[in-house]
Write an enzyme that holds these catalytic residues in place. Structure first.
Site, short mmCIF file in Angstrom:
data_model
loop_
_atom_site.label_atom_id
_atom_site.label_comp_id
_atom_site.label_asym_id
_atom_site.label_seq_id
_atom_site.Cartn_x
_atom_site.Cartn_y
_atom_site.Cartn_z
N ASP A 429 5.81 14.38 41.08
CA ASP A 429 3.69 14.09 41.95
C ASP A 429 3.73 15.54 41.88
O ASP A 429 4.40 16.77 41.93
CB ASP A 429 4.51 13.87 43.33
CG ASP A 429 3.28 12.82 43.65
OD1 ASP A 429 2.71 12.58 43.33
OD2 ASP A 429 2.89 13.57 45.26
N THR A 431 0.09 16.33 44.07
CA THR A 431 -0.40 16.69 45.38
C THR A 431 0.17 16.52 46.23
O THR A 431 1.42 15.35 46.91
CB THR A 431 -1.26 15.41 46.02
OG1 THR A 431 -1.85 14.49 44.36
CG2 THR A 431 -2.43 15.80 46.94
N GLU A 527 -14.77 18.11 49.49
CA GLU A 527 -16.44 18.10 49.71
C GLU A 527 -16.41 18.84 51.04
O GLU A 527 -16.90 19.45 51.90
CB GLU A 527 -16.79 16.33 50.14
CG GLU A 527 -18.26 16.41 49.46
CD GLU A 527 -18.32 15.26 49.35
OE1 GLU A 527 -18.43 13.73 50.01
OE2 GLU A 527 -19.99 14.94 48.66
N LYS A 591 -25.37 18.32 42.59
CA LYS A 591 -24.34 19.49 43.09
C LYS A 591 -23.62 18.25 41.55
O LYS A 591 -23.64 17.14 41.80
CB LYS A 591 -23.05 19.58 43.98
CG LYS A 591 -23.30 18.37 44.68
CD LYS A 591 -22.08 18.98 46.14
CE LYS A 591 -21.57 18.20 46.71
NZ LYS A 591 -20.84 18.27 47.85
N ARG A 624 -11.87 24.37 41.17
CA ARG A 624 -12.55 23.67 41.36
C ARG A 624 -13.85 23.63 41.49
O ARG A 624 -14.26 24.30 42.53
CB ARG A 624 -12.25 21.87 42.11
CG ARG A 624 -10.71 21.65 41.46
CD ARG A 624 -10.53 21.06 43.21
NE ARG A 624 -9.47 20.71 42.75
CZ ARG A 624 -8.87 18.65 43.06
NH1 ARG A 624 -10.33 18.60 43.41
NH2 ARG A 624 -7.73 18.59 43.18
N THR A 704 1.41 11.79 38.15
CA THR A 704 0.27 11.36 39.47
C THR A 704 -0.85 10.67 38.98
O THR A 704 -0.71 10.13 38.09
CB THR A 704 -0.49 12.81 39.12
OG1 THR A 704 -1.26 13.14 40.32
CG2 THR A 704 -1.11 13.36 37.64
N GLY A 705 -0.94 10.22 40.52
CA GLY A 705 -1.93 9.10 40.70
C GLY A 705 -3.43 9.72 39.83
O GLY A 705 -4.44 8.32 39.51
N ASN A 787 3.98 6.98 47.74
CA ASN A 787 4.08 6.72 46.24
C ASN A 787 5.05 7.11 45.58
O ASN A 787 5.32 6.47 44.05
CB ASN A 787 2.46 6.70 46.76
CG ASN A 787 2.31 8.29 45.90
OD1 ASN A 787 2.89 9.07 47.13
ND2 ASN A 787 1.52 9.08 45.56
N ASP A 788 6.25 7.54 45.92
CA ASP A 788 6.63 8.58 45.45
C ASP A 788 7.61 7.87 45.09
O ASP A 788 9.26 8.23 44.98
CB ASP A 788 6.82 9.81 45.30
CG ASP A 788 5.40 10.55 45.23
OD1 ASP A 788 4.91 10.45 44.18
OD2 ASP A 788 4.95 11.43 46.10
#
Lengths: 1164, 340
Positions: A429, A431, A527, A591, A624, A704-705, A787-788
């Site tokens: 995975d 994250t 954010e 932005k 990022r 990964t999602g 989710n994994d």
């Protein structure tokens, strides 16, 4: 989080108010848990408070089912149920969320457990043998030879089962937190305005991300804010049958004759965590196994290692071989009986009418008993013990202990260890597994000047910037470039505009429970990081209304009028706000991704753009980045644009396109302000770990999602992807269709790196299964979120990263630890050793038992195939159990070819495991041949040496008992020497076991052959005096010596010559280690980060933002019931407990990093 | 674990830093290197050679004479074999064995067919023999057999008289044989005991039992010359009861009594005759019978197998050692194979 108790909290006080529609079902015996309201916020304290309010201790069982039972029909076209109508719902027999705990009770334990145990083939086989031994005509061995080991094994297993059962029985009491999450709810109402609830879906999709759900806007529902009201609710829900689609829900609610559509927005799925919502009421839609989470978690399969499977095959082969041997011997017996036995009847009369055929038949079974040591029962026990031991090493390993969260590694499954040494594919995975999910505001470039340079921090170790001048600063924020603060405070207009933009242009929701204590609820952690950065630099976003944003600019409160939010979406890749400052100036703040913004800049910014791009590029490092720009707007133009905007947003058709056009029109000729760089920090040591694993020839696939950009970016920063790489394969979920499976696999396996993005939990499992099925390779899945789970269950080995919030992954995993980097230790050290040890064990174990057994085979040719044993019966009983058990266990618990540091230094040592080199069918055949040779030596040398020999005083030494003693002594000594040859790592324990076992053999033998034992148990110990009379003979010892020599020398010679001619990797490393007499290599320091020019301009959520909500009038709609006292008195924000806003810079020492983390933004 | 549970604080769950738990136990890691393996092989070759030669010399110093008399059963009175192979003095103690071939004392059912409880003198077992003795538990009259079982039943019952016919002439002198002290001490004194019942004689104790079917006299009358050599502790019986491991075996019959001339030094060279009272039938199962006269050394009787096996092993080891040396010099020495 103790949800159950909290659910029942409100009910507790109002017990007497149970509505008639909620009959107490007294016939329900099992513990069942139902709940309506869902409170998951800062649970521990809540629980305490509730308990304090209730005079009686709250037990879950105390509350019988009262609320809607949810259930399903088998035909499942759709699901139908009624609120508060228990009998109606019961009639459908839908699944409930009952948990079955203990398996046995005091009385059923013995019969049930024995039954369970005898269902295992091996145990049943031994029981069968024991029955055979009770038949006198067949019994070639006394009953105890089989009974003693069998009883021992059964007792050990029974004790283990009993303790497991006791643990299971006790578990539910301490584990109530899980129960509350056992159902999917349809949202009815909540404490928040508009019946919103804030939900974190970490366990569902692995990303920590706030999602807003709205309940059906029906007046009756809105009023449901009290338990009594909810009890009087009556409605009917029709919805789809249980399925695994997390992103889809379809149904209708009929209430008062009206029908409302239900969609995904109105469903609170099991596994979600409520955030910042005091309470909510829900209607249970799916319970227990029907929940979307459970539907997604894949099937729990009983995992077995490939060695296990191989062992089963081999045991079958052995059975076949055993049958063959017995048949040969039975035929031999028939021939012998015809030729010799028939004429020997004078001395040994046969039973009446007994023929050679019958004798042969009986001798077949007798030999089945004698030769049963080929498949000794102790094999299974020993294998379990070795695995258990090697699991304990994992639990005990300090190098896999994570001090920050006080989490040691944990082997949750104790039966898969050796498989860890054979992993070929790792599915990871992203994250929370590769990344920490902590966003740090790292660098920025303002008006052509870069701040927060990484290099400078590395070189000078600058202090954290002191933000104490800012009353509203987030104390956890850290930044290391002092010049930026000075620039801002000196009044640099660009810097101020930069942070003003960050403070205004976003969709963050603020929360200020106490004066000065601000908490932001950000849709994406990026954010949040940006707004927090602005906050610390003196531009504090304080609160918002649909029309205004209140900010503190360097201590001065400024109210901006919010005119429009031009929201983010995947195509636009940017967001803008249009605000009017108190001075009346209209500004558009924008932005977005660099490429997108650059296209829309005013030509005058070209020079600045070049500088900024340069900053962006050399600051790359997988950050990022976002480019910030602004534009001053003309009042009249704005008025006109607003008009058109209103028109467009109320248009019935082409609304999206028209809005996009409008946005496009206004977002041009922007003035560049600068750029920000936020880092989604990788966990420590991830690149090194991936590099090491790649060297060990393990292929890593990231599933990964996330969106492709994010996934790729992480791929670059953790060394999986490199600029120069050609064979990169990035798959998006759509490729995972059935028809494309093989194609996908073929392509994927040609690539060095595979990244699958946008995959759902079930697709993750499908990918794993695909590889498992077609590549026949051992797979490992590692992940941290619910989710994994499916992928963890699907893979041969599932690893859960613990210490993060969700425990779902850990609970369904086989191994768990806190950091991804421990994976290399788990595989390269523990896995490799476990595999090595298991293989050595099996090889040796089969060797020792085959040799033992084959000697009987040879003797058959001398004893008329009469199933006479070569050895003393006691020796047969104790051989596996006592004499050879500990040395081989010692070897398989302590052996190391090279120590852990060398294992890291040479990851290629891992490859023999992947290729199954140490133990395979070939190795097994080799092992049999070796046994055959050894048994020939072990039988015929003593035979030749003894059959015509006498003692030094002329007395008998060629008798059966002396020969038995000689043969068994030879065997045991040879087996011990062989073990010594196999042992690479001689600890004191090994020495003790080997010498101790030999000593024990002689001690036990002398004791059993003593006068006393014979006089007390005459029939059991007929070997009296044999040891004393034959072990004092030189020719006996000379025979033992010669036998040992002939057994061992060929092995030594063969191994030596293999090392000379075709050394294995192990030999090479061991040779190097020895030749150079090197000290163990120091653990390698992590190399300087590879600077990659890759970056992503991606810092928004994947989905549409909630700009619409922010500006919506409904946002501040006060509901009448809001004034009602909260169900639970709450002094401070639950958010403060669970979600500290932590945005840190990269220069922080990793050791100081707190365990809390933020997660990747993502919405399913 | 219990100790660990007692810990508290931020690192409460940190595993102990013991060498055992961290798998850092001090250890010795031997390896098969040329420095150890090659000298070991040469050393083994040499030691086997020396051992083999020494054993061969030892074995050569023993003397053995075997005489197959199976066919003697075909003539009624006597059977003469002239064996002129050995004309040397049998020096030292000389042992007289009878040998049987193709007699399977090691059959499972045969070996099980005995009752150690009876033979150790338990009176209960005397009258109630173990079922293992099947089918020799009781005789036709229903009396319990003592000693019961197939082993005791089939006891070897040929008897031998060895006569020395002097160096040249003179009457035949019977060679004195010690017929006792031919068993293991533990067998004679512990494993086999006569049942006792007060002051009763052995015959009285055995009252109510039957002799084994093939026996001509009851157990308490086996040795008329020595009353202490009767019953279950009769040496011949004990020797027979120690079942042979293989179908071809020899059992001790007597030891030369060297107190009187001319046997003080051993058996002098000369003519000997053996008078056999031929009782034990072997032809029907294709068995062979022989008498063996042998001297022994510390190594036991004349068994050439071990010395020769040692010599062969030595040669093979030497050969392998040379091959290994060559392989090492050619491939292993330069270490090229060891490079990655």
């Amino acid at each position: 989080m103790g949800s159950v108790t909290s659910h029942f909290g409100p009910l507790c006080g109002k017990e007497e108010k149970r509505g008639e529609l909620w009959p107490r079902a007294s016939n329900v015996k099992k513990k069942r848990f139902f709940f309506l309201s869902s409170h998951r916020v800062c649970s521990t304290r809540w629980t305490n408070r509730i308990t304090a309010r209730c005079p009686r201790p709250i037990k879950a069982a105390h509350f019988s089912p009262r609320l809607i039972r949810l259930v399903f029909s088998v035909t499942e076209e759709e699901r139908l149920f009624r609120a508060n109508d228990r009998p109606f719902n019961l009639s459908y027999r839908y699944a409930d969320n009952a948990i079955k705990t203990a398996k046995y009770n005091l009385f059923t334990f013995l019969p049930l457990n024995l039954f369970e145990q005898f269902r295992r083939l091996a145990n049943a086989y031994f029981l069968f043998l024991m029955v055979l031994q009770l038949i006198p005509q067949i019994s070639s061995l006394s009953w105890f030879t089989t009974a003693v080991p069998l009883i021992l094994v059964l007792t050990m297993t029974a004790v283990k089962d009993a303790s497991d059962d006791i643990v299971r029985r006790n578990r539910p009491a301490g584990n109530s937190l899980k129960r509350g999450r056992f159902a999917d709810l349809m949202l009815l109402s909540s404490s928040e305005p508009l019946n919103l609830v804030y939900v974190e879906t970490a366990e569902l999709d692995g990303t920590k991300y706030l999602l807003v759900l709205m309940s059906t806007s029906h007046s009756q529902l809105i009023c449901v804010a009290d338990i009594s009201l909810s009890l009087s609710l009556s409605g009917e829900v029709r919805c789809e049958p249980p399925n695994n689609r997390l992103d889809k829900f379809k149904g209708t609610l009929s209430l008062d004759g009206q029908t409302y559509s239900l969609d995904n927005d109105k469903v609170l799925l099991r596994g979600c965590t409520l955030r910042n919502t005091e309470w909510c009421f829900g209607l249970v839609i799916f319970g227990g196994p029907d929940t979307k989470l459970m539907q997604n978690s894949g099937k729990t399969i009983f995992k077995r290692t490939s060695i296990d499977l191989l062992m089963n095959v081999l045991v079958l082969c052995i059975f076949g071989f055993l049958a063959l041997m017995c048949t040969v011997l039975a035929i031999g017996n028939a021939i012998w009986e015809v030729r010799e036995g028939s004429v020997f009847t004078v001395f040994l009369p046969r039973d009446q009418e007994a023929s050679a055929a019958l004798s042969s038949f009986l001798s077949f079974w007798s030999y089945v008993i004698i030769l049963n040591t080929m498949v000794p029962i102790s094999l299974y026990v020993s294998v379990e013990i070795i695995r258990l031991g090697n699991s304990f090493y994992i639990d005990w390993d300090r190098k896999m202990y994570y001090p920050k969260s006080d989490t040691p590694a944990q082997a949750r499954t104790t039966t898969l260890n050796e498989e860890l040494g054979q992993i070929k594919y790792i599915f990871s995975d992203k994250t929370g597994t590769l990344t920490q999910n902590i966003m740090t505001f790292n660098k920025c470039s303002i008006n052509g000047k870069a701040y927060g340079e990484l290099l400078m921090q590395r070189l000078y170790k600058t202090d954290r910037v002191d933000f104490s001048w800012n009353r509203l600063a987030d104390p956890k924020f850290s930044f290391h470039d002092h010049s930026l603060v000075e620039t801002v405070r000196d009044g640099n207009p660009e810097a101020r505009a930069f942070f003003r933009l960050l403070a205004l242009c976003h969709t963050v929701m603020p929360e200020e429970k106490k004066e000065g204590e601000l908490y932001y609820q950000a849709q994406s952690p990026d954010e949040g990081a940006l707004v927090t950065a602005a906050r610390n630099f003196g531009f504090v976003f304080r609160s918002r209304t649909p029309e205004t944003i209140i900010a503190m600019e360097l201590g001065r409160q400024v109210v901006y009028e919010l005119l429009a939010v031009l929201d983010f979406n995947n195509v636009r890749k940017r967001m803008s706000v249009i605000v009017r400052s108190p001075e009346g100036k209209l500004t558009l703040f924008c932005k977005g991704a660099d490429t997108i913004i650059y296209e829309r800049l005013h030509p005058s910014c070209n020079k600045l753009m070049e500088v900024t791009t340069r900053h962006l590029n050399y600051a790359g490092d997988g950050l990022r980045t976002l480019v910030l720009a602004y534009k001053d707007l003309d009042e009249s133009y704005m008025d006109e644009w607003k008009l058109r905007h209103h028109e467009a947003s109320t248009a019935m058709d082409d609304r999206e396109e028209r809005l996009d056009q409008l946005y496009e029109e206004i977002e041009k000729d922007l003035m560049l302000l600068g750029a920000t760089a936020v880092e989604d920090k990788l966990q420590d040591g991830v690149p090194q770990t991936i590099e090491q694993l790649a060297k060990a020839d393990i292929k890593i696939w990231v599933l990964t999602g996330d969106k492709q950009e994010t996934a790729e970016n992480i791929g670059y920063s953790c060394n999986m992807l490199r600029e120069e790489m050609k064979e990169i394969f990035v798959v998006s979920a759509f490729a995972l269709e059935k028809s494309l499976h093989l194609e996908l696999l073929r392509t994927a396996c040609m690539c060095r790196t595979v990244i699958c993005c946008r995959v759902t939990p079930l697709q993750k499992a499908q990918v794993v299964q695909l590889v498992k099925k077609y590549k026949q390779a051992i797979t490992l899945a590692i992940g941290d979120g619910a989710n994994d789970v499916s992928m963890i269950k699907a893979a041969h080995i599932g690893v859960g990263i613990s210490g993060q919030e969700g425990m779902q992954a850990v609970l369904s995993s086989d191994y768990s630890f806190a950091q991804f980097r421990y994976l290399q230790r788990l595989l390269l050290v523990h896995g490799r050793w476990s595999y090595l040890r298991m293989c050595k064990f099996l090889q040796y174990f089969f060797y020792k038992n085959f040799t033992f057994t084959f000697v009987h085979f040879w003797y058959a040719f001398f004893c008329g195939f009469s199933a006479q044993t070569v050895y003393d019966e006691w020796f047969i009983t104790l051989y596996n159990l006592v004499y050879t058990a500990l040395p081989v266990l010692g070897m398989s618990l302590f052996d190391q070819d090279v120590n852990d540091r060398w294992s890291f230094q040479y990851p290629q040592l891992y490859s023999p495991g992947q290729l199954n080199l140490y133990f395979s069918k070939k190795a097994f055949v080799h092992c049999m041949m070796h046994s055959c040779y050894s048994s020939l030596i072990l039988f015929f040398i003593p035979w030749a040496a003894m059959h015509d020999t006498v003692r030094d005083d002329g007395k008998d030494v060629a008798d059966y008992q002396s020969f038995a003693l000689l043969a068994q002594t030879c065997l045991l000594i040879v087996m011990n020497i062989q073990l010594c040859l196999d042992t690479h790592y001689w600890t004191a324990v090994n020495q003790f076991f080997v010498w101790g076992s030999l000593a024990a053999y002689f001690a036990v033998t002398l004791t059993m052959y003593s006068n006393g034992m014979f006089l007390i148990f005459t029939t059991s110990f007929p070997f009296i005096g044999t040891a004393r009379n034959s072990l004092n003979q030189p020719n006996v010892w000379l025979t033992i010596f010669l036998t040992s020599l002939l057994c061992i020398l060929p092995v030594v010679a063969f191994r030596f010559i293999v090392i000379q001619l075709q050394p294995t990797v192990n030999d090479k490393v061991r040779h190097k280690l020895r030749k150079e007499a090197l000290p163990a290599p120091e653990p390698r320091l992590p190399p300087a980060r590879r600077i990659s020019t890759r970056r992503s301009g991606y810092a928004f959520s994947h989905a549409q933002g909630y700009g619409e909500l922010v500006t919506s009038r409904r946002f501040l709609l006060k509901r009448p019931l809001r004034s009602r006292p909260a169900l639970f008195a709450q002094t401070d924000s639950p958010l403060a407990q669970n979600q500290p806003q932590l945005y840190r810079t990269i220069a922080e020492e990793p050791e100081e990093r707190p365990p809390q983390s933020e997660r990747e933004p993502r919405m399913f | 674990e219990r100790f660990k549970a007692g810990k508290s604080g931020p690192s409460a769950r940190r595993p102990d830093n013991s060498a055992f738990k961290q798998q850092r136990l001090p250890a010795w890691s031997p390896m098969l290197t040329a420095n150890t393996v090659l000298p070991f092989f040469y050393f083994m070759a040499l030691s086997c050679m020396l051992l083999g030669v020494w054993l061969l010399l030892t074995v050569q110093s023993t003397q053995e004479l075997k005489l197959d008399y199976t066919k003697a059963g075909s003539c009624d009175e006597c059977f003469e074999i002239h064996n002129s192979a050995s004309c040397r003095l049998f020096q030292g103690d000389v042992f007289f064995y009878y040998g049987l071939q193709n007699f399977h004392q090691n059959l499972r059912r045969y070996m099980d067919s005995r009752d150690d409880g009876q033979m150790v003198g338990r009176t209960t077992n005397l009258k109630n023999p173990s079922t293992y003795c099947e089918p020799f538990i009781k005789d036709q009259k229903g009396l319990p057999i003592a000693p019961c079982g197939a082993v005791a039943n089939s006891v070897f019952n040929d008897s031998f008289t060895l006569s020395y016919h002097g160096g040249s002439s003179g009457p035949a002198v019977p060679v004195p044989l010690l017929r006792q002290g031919i068993t293991w001490y533990t067998d004679k004194n512990i494993k086999y005991r006569n049942p006792k019942d007060g002051n009763m004689t052995l015959a009285q104790v055995f009252q109510g039992t039957a002799q084994p079917r093939y026996w001509q006299k009851p157990a308490y009358e086996l040795d008329p010359r020595d009353p202490a050599n009767n019953g279950f502790i009769n040496d011949d019986l004990i020797v027979w009861m120690r079942e042979a491991a293989f179908p071809n075996f020899k059992k001790l019959y007597g030891v030369l009594y060297r107190a009187k001339k001319p046997f003080i030094k051993g058996l002098p060279a000369g003519n000997y005759s053996v008078d056999v009272s031929y009782n034990f039938p072997v032809q029907h199962f294709r068995g062979r019978k022989q008498v063996v006269l042998t001297t022994v050394t510390w190594f036991g009787g004349q068994n050439h197998f071990l010395p020769i096996a040692y010599l062969i092993t030595s040669c093979l080891t030497l050969l392998v050692a040379v091959v290994l040396t060559v392989a090492w010099c050619k491939f292993g020495k330069n270490g090229r194979n060891m490079e990655e």
